[in-house]
Motif scaffolding. Sequence first.
Motif, PDB file in Angstrom:
ATOM      1  N   ILE A  53       1.033  -1.446   0.015  1.00  0.00           N
ATOM      2  CA  ILE A  53       0.004  -0.150   0.021  1.00  0.00           C
ATOM      3  C   ILE A  53       0.896   1.321  -0.166  1.00  0.00           C
ATOM      4  N   LEU A  54       0.147   2.206  -0.322  1.00  0.00           N
ATOM      5  CA  LEU A  54       0.901   3.904  -0.292  1.00  0.00           C
ATOM      6  C   LEU A  54      -0.096   4.614   0.487  1.00  0.00           C
ATOM      7  N   GLN A  55       0.252   5.186   1.609  1.00  0.00           N
ATOM      8  CA  GLN A  55      -0.618   6.051   2.399  1.00  0.00           C
ATOM      9  C   GLN A  55       0.177   7.565   2.053  1.00  0.00           C
ATOM     10  N   MET A  56      -0.558   8.502   1.616  1.00  0.00           N
ATOM     11  CA  MET A  56      -0.304   9.805   1.494  1.00  0.00           C
ATOM     12  C   MET A  56      -1.337  10.758   1.872  1.00  0.00           C
ATOM     13  N   ARG A  57      -0.919  12.003   1.976  1.00  0.00           N
ATOM     14  CA  ARG A  57      -1.720  13.074   2.280  1.00  0.00           C
ATOM     15  C   ARG A  57      -2.305  13.728   1.125  1.00  0.00           C
ATOM     16  N   ILE A  58      -3.619  13.737   0.809  1.00  0.00           N
ATOM     17  CA  ILE A  58      -3.781  14.078  -0.739  1.00  0.00           C
ATOM     18  C   ILE A  58      -5.046  15.191  -0.340  1.00  0.00           C
ATOM     19  N   GLY A  59      -4.868  16.621  -0.683  1.00  0.00           N
ATOM     20  CA  GLY A  59      -6.087  17.371  -0.679  1.00  0.00           C
ATOM     21  C   GLY A  59      -6.481  17.545   0.787  1.00  0.00           C
ATOM     22  N   GLY A  60      -5.542  17.384   1.603  1.00  0.00           N
ATOM     23  CA  GLY A  60      -6.127  17.433   3.038  1.00  0.00           C
ATOM     24  C   GLY A  60      -6.581  16.319   3.707  1.00  0.00           C
ATOM     25  N   ARG A  61      -6.550  15.300   3.073  1.00  0.00           N
ATOM     26  CA  ARG A  61      -7.280  13.975   3.504  1.00  0.00           C
ATOM     27  C   ARG A  61      -6.096  12.909   3.403  1.00  0.00           C
ATOM     28  N   GLN A  62      -5.951  11.908   4.529  1.00  0.00           N
ATOM     29  CA  GLN A  62      -5.082  10.888   4.396  1.00  0.00           C
ATOM     30  C   GLN A  62      -5.715   9.871   3.463  1.00  0.00           C
ATOM     31  N   ARG A  63      -4.961   9.623   2.427  1.00  0.00           N
ATOM     32  CA  ARG A  63      -5.513   8.475   1.469  1.00  0.00           C
ATOM     33  C   ARG A  63      -4.696   7.304   1.294  1.00  0.00           C
ATOM     34  N   THR A  64      -5.298   6.165   1.108  1.00  0.00           N
ATOM     35  CA  THR A  64      -4.628   4.967   1.290  1.00  0.00           C
ATOM     36  C   THR A  64      -4.932   4.176  -0.348  1.00  0.00           C
ATOM     37  N   VAL A  65      -3.807   3.955  -1.140  1.00  0.00           N
ATOM     38  CA  VAL A  65      -3.723   3.527  -2.307  1.00  0.00           C
ATOM     39  C   VAL A  65      -3.254   1.959  -2.214  1.00  0.00           C
ATOM     40  N   THR A  66      -4.016   0.963  -2.611  1.00  0.00           N
ATOM     41  CA  THR A  66      -3.557  -0.323  -2.713  1.00  0.00           C
ATOM     42  C   THR A  66      -2.843  -0.468  -3.982  1.00  0.00           C
ATOM     43  N   ILE A  67      -1.426  -0.869  -3.853  1.00  0.00           N
ATOM     44  CA  ILE A  67      -0.912  -1.170  -5.096  1.00  0.00           C
ATOM     45  C   ILE A  67      -1.029  -2.686  -5.920  1.00  0.00           C
ATOM     46  N   ALA A  68      -0.572  -3.510  -4.744  1.00  0.00           N
ATOM     47  CA  ALA A  68      -0.952  -4.990  -5.404  1.00  0.00           C
ATOM     48  C   ALA A  68      -0.819  -6.091  -4.377  1.00  0.00           C
ATOM     49  N   ASN A  69      -1.352  -7.277  -4.825  1.00  0.00           N
ATOM     50  CA  ASN A  69      -1.123  -8.099  -3.768  1.00  0.00           C
ATOM     51  C   ASN A  69       0.668  -8.732  -3.738  1.00  0.00           C
ATOM     52  N   ALA A  70       0.889  -8.948  -2.481  1.00  0.00           N
ATOM     53  CA  ALA A  70       2.352  -9.290  -2.290  1.00  0.00           C
ATOM     54  C   ALA A  70       2.735 -10.617  -2.982  1.00  0.00           C
ATOM     55  N   ALA A  71       1.693 -11.345  -3.556  1.00  0.00           N
ATOM     56  CA  ALA A  71       1.921 -12.857  -4.008  1.00  0.00           C
ATOM     57  C   ALA A  71       2.110 -12.646  -5.629  1.00  0.00           C
ATOM     58  N   VAL A  72       1.867 -11.179  -5.913  1.00  0.00           N
ATOM     59  CA  VAL A  72       1.960 -11.418  -7.461  1.00  0.00           C
ATOM     60  C   VAL A  72       3.342 -10.595  -7.800  1.00  0.00           C
ATOM     61  N   ILE A  73       3.522  -9.438  -6.896  1.00  0.00           N
ATOM     62  CA  ILE A  73       4.750  -8.923  -7.538  1.00  0.00           C
ATOM     63  C   ILE A  73       5.689  -8.786  -6.149  1.00  0.00           C
TER      64      ILE A  73
END
Length: 391
Positions: A53-73
């Motif tokens: 995952i990647l967690q960053m503050r975007i537009g004043g809000r904490q957002r979480t983006v799932t990158i991929a399953n660890a079993a895949v990459i």
Amino acid sequence: MTSYDLKRVIGEELARVESRFDKFGKPERKTVFDKVVPGFGVRKHVSGRRVYILQMRIGGRQRTVTIANAAVISEAVAKDVARRLILRIELGMNPADEKKRSRYVPSYDQFLEYYWETSSPNWKPSTRKTQSFYRGKHLNKAFEGKFLDEIEPADAIRWHAQLSRSAGPGAANRASEILRAMFNKAEQWGYLPENSNPINAIKRNRGRKIERFLNSEEAARLGKALIEVRKKEPMIAPIIMLLALTGCRRGEIVNLKWSEVHGRRLKLSDSKTGPRIVWLGKDAQALIASIPRQKGEARVFPMEQKRPGNAVGAFWEKFKQGIGLDDVRLHDLRHNYASFAARKSETLPMIGKLLGHSNIGSTHRYAHLDDAVLLETCDRLGDLVDSCLCQ
């Protein structure tokens, strides 16, 4: 230890387990963040599944983006993707919103099906038949595999050009008009932003200009021949006469019902542009009055043929050759009606009203003038200018 004591001990132990469960709740997922790449981490779920995952503050809000399953990459690849995402975020882009958008916007194939299911029940049967033909022939695979908002004006222009070469300019124009209406609905229904219709970039192929209309001598010859053939063709001859006298479309007269005849007017319940009124001249009114009305028959022209419109067309093809009008189509009688109105100095809005056009642009192609009228007008204007100059 008796069986009673054993059951009591088991009950106490179970109670302790339940109290611990209530106190601490279910096992939580755990995230281990990287010490080098900010916001990057490995999240382990209760099921054992691990994702990057990647967690960053975007537009004043904490957002979480799932990158991929660890079993895949691998973790190294996931970190590289995370760095790229961080750069895009710093440039003002929002991967979380992009992911949300991709879930919201349908694919071209999905929206085409939805549009058809929603809109086609409101079309006339003849329109639905024609549109469905073009869909099966040219639209189903037009932008296959693309999301609706991925279709760019350049894609639409390439598609139209290719279709013009393979199916012809007319077919390409008709297919593009169907898609134009579909993308307009996509904007109205909120699937695309306003003024984003990619089909608007398409430049229509030029249509073949037809400027064949009857002069006074040809019109008189046609009228005389129709009167002579009326005894042999008591249904078809009056239909063609009415087409010439009213400027109606073939289907409007062929399918005319007695309930639509009201003195000097025809109140058509259905036409190409919807219900409309056709005003009748004295000759057209007298012609309809001369047609015998059959008991229990709703149609003015009850023909036995399954497709009476085709029967009228087949008769015309032979009939016109016998009177020296080989190059005149049946639909040209509609052009001719408009041209006579124009020669009588009727305005385009008035001609459009007579023809039942929904917009004035359609009327321009019917308002023809022959060379004799143009020369007469030029002579009249020349005399006027000459008289002014010589004063």
